[in-house]
Design an enzyme around this catalytic site. Structure first.
Site: not given
Ligand code: COA
Length: 262
Positions: A151, A166
């Site tokens: 995601y 991330k």
């Protein structure tokens, strides 16, 4: 544990795993140790890291533990120096330590945002930066693998800081792949989908009452396992992975192509 490579394939390597005391980090450490590496488990809680290392040693594997908070650069640099001094090299860095929680972004405090960015993104930079001299001197081609999430590129409602952090790590790996490719280091990401039996999946899916809904969007019909991620990491850090540089290995059962998260 499923063995995908010949025993001894990582012999002579020293591999450090941040947040290696539990979950995906511990599974990855176990996989690399079972292939002959000496694994260094680091984490904020020394007792957790020490218990994990002792568990591996009890199985006849090579492991040690250090207390390290990835947010504190001075501590990171000191620990990496000690690892090289004690074990002779550092060949593999697994950036696994991460924080995450669900919060509506309009209610998220700036300090909550900062905390996740600090652990995930700044922590990964700190470790890469401190590991550079040792990895660059590795006799086996230095490896960096950062655990991100699928995601990172779709975003995830309720997890804005972790998704953004991330995505930042993914970008950092691509930059370092180019900067450090001719410095004897290859850098890649592994992007897990929902991995059953982890703290992340508990927080994001189970506690939110949406585990069954999420499962319905995983084409292969099951959540991943920690072993699925450990095997992907083992491939990248093995001799077979030495020419792979700057890639994202997505291990999500095809979930990224089933659009819609909420
Ligand atoms: N919802 C909203 N805000 C939260 C929160 C939550 N569930 N948990 C922490 N915060 C906020 C705190 O309120 C605080 O902000 P404030 O000062 O404005 O109140 C800020 O985050 C820092 O909290 P603190 O508890 O001091 O941080 P910490 O350094 O102890 O780390 C976590 C907190 C959440 C990062 C850490 O406990 C954690 O990540 N644990 C789980 C690890 C995990 O799930 N790993 C898998 C990742 S997929």
């Amino acid at each position: 544990m499923e063995q995908i490579f010949q025993p001894g394939k990582l012999a002579g390597r020293v591999a450090l795993v941040t947040g290696g005391g539990t979950g995906i980090g511990l599974e990855t450490a176990t996989q690399m140790a079972s292939l002959g590496a000496h694994v260094v488990i680091v984490g904020r809680r020394l007792d957790v890291a020490e218990d994990a290392a002792a568990g591996l040693v009890a199985q006849g594997l090579k492991a040690s533990a250090f207390k390290m908070d990835v947010r504190e650069y001075a501590m990171v640099e000191a620990v990496f120096g000690e690892v090289v001094h004690k074990h002779g090299s550092l060949d593999i860095l697994i950036n696994n330590a991460a924080g995450n929680f669900r919060a509506d972004t309009e209610k998220l405090s700036p300090n909550g945002w900062r905390t996740i960015i600090d652990i995930d993104l700044n922590g990964t930079f700190h470790c890469c930066r401190a590991a550079f001299p040792a990895l660059s001197a590795s006799q086996h081609v230095g490896r960096i693998v950062s655990i991100i999430t699928s995601y990172a590129w779709s975003g995830w409602p309720g997890c804005a800081p972790a998704a953004a952090a991330k995505a930042g790590i993914q970008s950092l790996m691509r930059t370092l792949a180019v900067e450090w490719g001719n410095r004897n280091i290859v850098c890649n990401s592994v992007a897990p989908g929902a991995i059953g039996d982890t703290e992340g999946t508990r927080r994001i899916h189970e506690d939110a009452g949406r585990a069954a809904h999420e499962l319905g969007r995983v084409p292969v019909g099951r959540f991943g396992s920690r072993a699925d991620i450990a095997a992907a990491v083992a491939y990248l850090v093995s001799p077979a992975g030495r020419y792979i540089n700057g890639t994202d290995l997505v291990v999500d059962g095809g979930r990224q192509f089933c659009f819609g998260n909420a």
